[in-house]
Design an enzyme around this catalytic site. Structure first.
Site, PDB file in Angstrom:
ATOM      1  N   GLY A  37       0.836  -1.204   0.000  1.00 19.76           N
ATOM      2  CA  GLY A  37       0.000   0.000   0.000  1.00 19.76           C
ATOM      3  C   GLY A  37       0.865   1.246   0.000  1.00 19.76           C
ATOM      4  O   GLY A  37       2.086   1.175  -0.147  1.00 19.76           O
ATOM      5  N   ASP A  56       3.158  -4.268  11.375  1.00 18.59           N
ATOM      6  CA  ASP A  56       3.195  -5.508  10.594  1.00 18.59           C
ATOM      7  C   ASP A  56       2.383  -6.554  11.351  1.00 18.59           C
ATOM      8  O   ASP A  56       2.785  -6.996  12.429  1.00 18.59           O
ATOM      9  CB  ASP A  56       4.646  -5.964  10.425  1.00 18.59           C
ATOM     10  CG  ASP A  56       4.747  -7.221   9.563  1.00 18.59           C
ATOM     11  OD1 ASP A  56       3.704  -7.866   9.315  1.00 18.59           O
ATOM     12  OD2 ASP A  56       5.872  -7.550   9.145  1.00 18.59           O
ATOM     13  N   TYR A 145      -0.999 -17.681  -2.489  1.00 16.89           N
ATOM     14  CA  TYR A 145      -2.123 -16.757  -2.274  1.00 16.89           C
ATOM     15  C   TYR A 145      -3.417 -17.541  -2.058  1.00 16.89           C
ATOM     16  O   TYR A 145      -4.128 -17.337  -1.072  1.00 16.89           O
ATOM     17  CB  TYR A 145      -2.248 -15.823  -3.480  1.00 16.89           C
ATOM     18  CG  TYR A 145      -3.360 -14.808  -3.384  1.00 16.89           C
ATOM     19  CD1 TYR A 145      -3.315 -13.779  -2.446  1.00 16.89           C
ATOM     20  CD2 TYR A 145      -4.454 -14.854  -4.248  1.00 16.89           C
ATOM     21  CE1 TYR A 145      -4.327 -12.831  -2.369  1.00 16.89           C
ATOM     22  CE2 TYR A 145      -5.469 -13.910  -4.181  1.00 16.89           C
ATOM     23  CZ  TYR A 145      -5.404 -12.898  -3.236  1.00 16.89           C
ATOM     24  OH  TYR A 145      -6.411 -11.959  -3.170  1.00 16.89           O
ATOM     25  N   LYS A 149      -5.507 -17.867   1.562  1.00 14.09           N
ATOM     26  CA  LYS A 149      -6.894 -17.415   1.730  1.00 14.09           C
ATOM     27  C   LYS A 149      -7.796 -18.561   2.164  1.00 14.09           C
ATOM     28  O   LYS A 149      -8.712 -18.371   2.973  1.00 14.09           O
ATOM     29  CB  LYS A 149      -7.405 -16.799   0.426  1.00 14.09           C
ATOM     30  CG  LYS A 149      -6.759 -15.462   0.086  1.00 14.09           C
ATOM     31  CD  LYS A 149      -7.175 -14.358   1.058  1.00 14.09           C
ATOM     32  CE  LYS A 149      -6.609 -13.011   0.631  1.00 14.09           C
ATOM     33  NZ  LYS A 149      -6.969 -11.936   1.557  1.00 14.09           N
ATOM     34  N   TYR A 159     -12.535 -19.908  14.622  1.00 13.09           N
ATOM     35  CA  TYR A 159     -12.729 -18.899  15.680  1.00 13.09           C
ATOM     36  C   TYR A 159     -14.223 -18.675  15.925  1.00 13.09           C
ATOM     37  O   TYR A 159     -14.646 -18.428  17.051  1.00 13.09           O
ATOM     38  CB  TYR A 159     -12.070 -17.562  15.298  1.00 13.09           C
ATOM     39  CG  TYR A 159     -10.661 -17.412  15.816  1.00 13.09           C
ATOM     40  CD1 TYR A 159      -9.582 -17.970  15.137  1.00 13.09           C
ATOM     41  CD2 TYR A 159     -10.388 -16.706  16.982  1.00 13.09           C
ATOM     42  CE1 TYR A 159      -8.280 -17.825  15.601  1.00 13.09           C
ATOM     43  CE2 TYR A 159      -9.089 -16.556  17.455  1.00 13.09           C
ATOM     44  CZ  TYR A 159      -8.043 -17.115  16.757  1.00 13.09           C
ATOM     45  OH  TYR A 159      -6.767 -16.969  17.228  1.00 13.09           O
ATOM     46  N   ARG A 186      -2.235  -6.162 -12.820  1.00 11.44           N
ATOM     47  CA  ARG A 186      -3.602  -6.605 -13.066  1.00 11.44           C
ATOM     48  C   ARG A 186      -4.111  -6.005 -14.374  1.00 11.44           C
ATOM     49  O   ARG A 186      -3.613  -4.977 -14.837  1.00 11.44           O
ATOM     50  CB  ARG A 186      -4.493  -6.267 -11.868  1.00 11.44           C
ATOM     51  CG  ARG A 186      -4.108  -7.149 -10.665  1.00 11.44           C
ATOM     52  CD  ARG A 186      -5.024  -6.986  -9.484  1.00 11.44           C
ATOM     53  NE  ARG A 186      -4.536  -6.014  -8.532  1.00 11.44           N
ATOM     54  CZ  ARG A 186      -4.980  -5.915  -7.275  1.00 11.44           C
ATOM     55  NH1 ARG A 186      -5.912  -6.723  -6.837  1.00 11.44           N
ATOM     56  NH2 ARG A 186      -4.503  -5.002  -6.468  1.00 11.44           N
TER      57      ARG A 186
HETATM   58  P1  NAD Z   1      -3.387  -3.946  -1.868  1.00 11.47           P
HETATM   59  O1  NAD Z   1      -2.081  -4.642  -2.072  1.00 11.47           O
HETATM   60  O2  NAD Z   1      -3.601  -2.624  -2.520  1.00 11.47           O
HETATM   61  O3  NAD Z   1      -3.697  -3.775  -0.319  1.00 11.47           O
HETATM   62  C1  NAD Z   1      -3.231  -4.669   0.663  1.00 11.47           C
HETATM   63  C2  NAD Z   1      -2.744  -3.841   1.834  1.00 11.47           C
HETATM   64  O4  NAD Z   1      -2.292  -4.714   2.878  1.00 11.47           O
HETATM   65  C3  NAD Z   1      -1.555  -2.949   1.483  1.00 11.47           C
HETATM   66  O5  NAD Z   1      -1.812  -1.603   1.873  1.00 11.47           O
HETATM   67  C4  NAD Z   1      -0.396  -3.543   2.257  1.00 11.47           C
HETATM   68  O6  NAD Z   1       0.601  -2.601   2.616  1.00 11.47           O
HETATM   69  C5  NAD Z   1      -1.113  -4.177   3.441  1.00 11.47           C
HETATM   70  N1  NAD Z   1      -0.323  -5.249   4.072  1.00 11.47           N
HETATM   71  C6  NAD Z   1       0.223  -6.326   3.456  1.00 11.47           C
HETATM   72  N2  NAD Z   1       0.892  -7.084   4.345  1.00 11.47           N
HETATM   73  C7  NAD Z   1       0.741  -6.467   5.553  1.00 11.47           C
HETATM   74  C8  NAD Z   1       1.197  -6.774   6.866  1.00 11.47           C
HETATM   75  N3  NAD Z   1       1.948  -7.850   7.106  1.00 11.47           N
HETATM   76  N4  NAD Z   1       0.868  -5.937   7.884  1.00 11.47           N
HETATM   77  C9  NAD Z   1       0.114  -4.826   7.641  1.00 11.47           C
HETATM   78  N5  NAD Z   1      -0.347  -4.498   6.416  1.00 11.47           N
HETATM   79  C10 NAD Z   1      -0.035  -5.310   5.388  1.00 11.47           C
HETATM   80  O7  NAD Z   1      -4.513  -4.989  -2.343  1.00 11.47           O
HETATM   81  P2  NAD Z   1      -6.076  -4.772  -2.563  1.00 11.47           P
HETATM   82  O8  NAD Z   1      -6.359  -5.008  -3.992  1.00 11.47           O
HETATM   83  O9  NAD Z   1      -6.535  -3.547  -1.924  1.00 11.47           O
HETATM   84  O10 NAD Z   1      -6.656  -6.038  -1.763  1.00 11.47           O
HETATM   85  C11 NAD Z   1      -7.119  -5.915  -0.422  1.00 11.47           C
HETATM   86  C12 NAD Z   1      -7.685  -7.269   0.048  1.00 11.47           C
HETATM   87  O11 NAD Z   1      -8.762  -7.656  -0.805  1.00 11.47           O
HETATM   88  C13 NAD Z   1      -6.663  -8.400   0.030  1.00 11.47           C
HETATM   89  O12 NAD Z   1      -6.873  -9.224   1.154  1.00 11.47           O
HETATM   90  C14 NAD Z   1      -7.020  -9.150  -1.235  1.00 11.47           C
HETATM   91  O13 NAD Z   1      -6.660 -10.510  -1.134  1.00 11.47           O
HETATM   92  C15 NAD Z   1      -8.527  -8.959  -1.311  1.00 11.47           C
HETATM   93  N6  NAD Z   1      -9.003  -9.072  -2.695  1.00 11.47           N
HETATM   94  C16 NAD Z   1      -8.832  -8.054  -3.588  1.00 11.47           C
HETATM   95  C17 NAD Z   1      -9.288  -8.207  -4.894  1.00 11.47           C
HETATM   96  C18 NAD Z   1      -9.159  -7.114  -5.916  1.00 11.47           C
HETATM   97  O14 NAD Z   1      -9.660  -7.280  -7.035  1.00 11.47           O
HETATM   98  N7  NAD Z   1      -8.544  -5.996  -5.624  1.00 11.47           N
HETATM   99  C19 NAD Z   1      -9.901  -9.412  -5.291  1.00 11.47           C
HETATM  100  C20 NAD Z   1     -10.029 -10.427  -4.350  1.00 11.47           C
HETATM  101  C21 NAD Z   1      -9.599 -10.246  -3.048  1.00 11.47           C
END
Ligand code: NAD
Length: 315
Positions: A37, A56, A145, A149, A159, A186
């Site tokens: 992010g 983290d 991945y 999940k 839980y 993507r």
């Molecule tokens: P993204 O990579 O933009 O956001 C993920 C965020 O998690 C980032 O800001 C990153 O810094 C943070 N992060 C990662 N590891 C971390 C850690 N150890 N501690 C704290 N923060 C951490 O991705 P996104 O597209 O916004 O996806 C968000 C969620 O939605 C994810 O769980 C993803 O699997 C799920 N998702 C997204 C999509 C999509 O189309 N965007 C589809 C299916 C699922």
């Protein structure tokens, strides 16, 4: 007014979720170590109801103030990220989810896991209802991945059943919109970046594989509706309108008025051939369905992000 904790709140989806929760009058604690992010996604939020903690979640963590709802989104999400960070992806799905569920338990908070359509793998059932258990390759490069999940879903249900935590699971299908990184690999940000520069649009395979694209505002609305429901089993949230990748490329060319040509490149390993949510359950339990169709969503992405952000340099 509730206090919501959003892990991954500085990411693409998380930052839009923070915006909408604040707009609805909630307090938001954003927990994000900025692994994938960016502070740029939350820099516009300057108000006392919002705080960012650079933590983290792979390590145990706590927050001092009471929390009512936990939205657990932290995880690399784009193939480029989880292929670069395979162990981190497994750890955030396992340890990170344990720690976040533990926090929700301590606070007696509602917990929502951001899961994914990837739990279905390369599906043998089409469209995919929540009752389908999937067809995932555990040892392929994408397994880190998909299996993280699937593990996180199993943990969430454990839980719930054993510890009495009030949990929910959203299975998110491909979502797009402003704040996607232009180089995150993507399809939509890649095609937009290429089209806006009149460069060749690179479609994998012959472009006949399908995806269903949901605009981010629709997704966030569905996510909050699920968190506010009392539902515990997984719910698909995505746009059921299915397009081939070639049709998507053509839509991007039309919306941008680009002179780009479409070229074809090798298909990545285990790239799913089809992807389409069955959203009957979301309609029934949440009264939710998407409102933004693809071309309108592409136009809104360009208007809200701006051309400069969409053609930006790699992070
Ligand atoms: P993204 O990579 O933009 O956001 C993920 C965020 O998690 C980032 O800001 C990153 O810094 C943070 N992060 C990662 N590891 C971390 C850690 N150890 N501690 C704290 N923060 C951490 O991705 P996104 O597209 O916004 O996806 C968000 C969620 O939605 C994810 O769980 C993803 O699997 C799920 N998702 C997204 C999509 C999509 O189309 N965007 C589809 C299916 C699922």
């Amino acid at each position: 007014m509730s206090t919501c904790l959003v892990t991954g709140g500085a990411g693409f989806l998380g930052s839009h979720l923070c915006d909408e929760l604040l707009r609805r009058g909630h307090r938001v604690i954003c927990v994000d170590n900025l692994e994938t992010g960016s502070l740029a996604n939350i820099a516009h939020i300057r108000r006392p109801e919002f705080v960012h903690l650079n933590v983290d979640i792979i390590e145990p963590y706590e927050v001092a103030e009471p929390v009512d709802v936990v939205y657990h989104l932290a995880s690399p999400a784009s193939p480029i990220d989880y292929l670069r960070l395979p162990l981190h992806t497994l750890k955030v799905g396992s340890y990170g989810t344990h720690h976040t569920l533990g926090l929700a338990k301590n606070h007696r908070a509602r917990f929502l896991l951001a899961s994914t359509s990837e739990v279905y793998g390369d599906p043998q059932v089409h469209p995919q209802p929540e009752t389908y258990w999937g067809h995932v390759n555990p040892i392929g490069p994408r397994g880190v991945y998909d299996e993280a999940k699937r593990y996180a879903e199993a943990l969430t249900m454990a839980y719930h059943r054993q510890q009495g935590v009030d949990t929910a699971i959203i299975r998110i299908f491909n979502t797009y919109g402003p704040r996607m990184r232009p180089h995150d690999g993507r399809a939509i940000p890649t095609f937009l970046r290429q089209a806006l520069q009149d460069r060749p649009i690179t479609v994998f395979g012959d472009g006949s594989q399908t995806r269903s694209f949901c605009f981010v505002s629709d997704l966030v609305r569905g996510m909050i509706a699920l968190a506010e429901s009392g539902y515990h089993h997984p719910v698909n949230v995505g746009n059921p309108n299915e397009f081939t990748l070639l049709e998507l490329a053509e839509a991007v060319v039309a919306v941008t008025g680009s002179r780009s040509e479409i070229v074809f490149e090798a298909l990545p390993t285990d790239d799913p051939q089809v992807r389409q949510p069955d959203i009957a359950l979301a309609r029934e339990v949440l009264g939710w369905e998407p409102e933004v169709e693809l071309r309108e969503g592409l136009r809104r992405t360009i208007d809200e992000a701006g051309v400069e952000a969409l053609v930006g340099m790699p992070k």
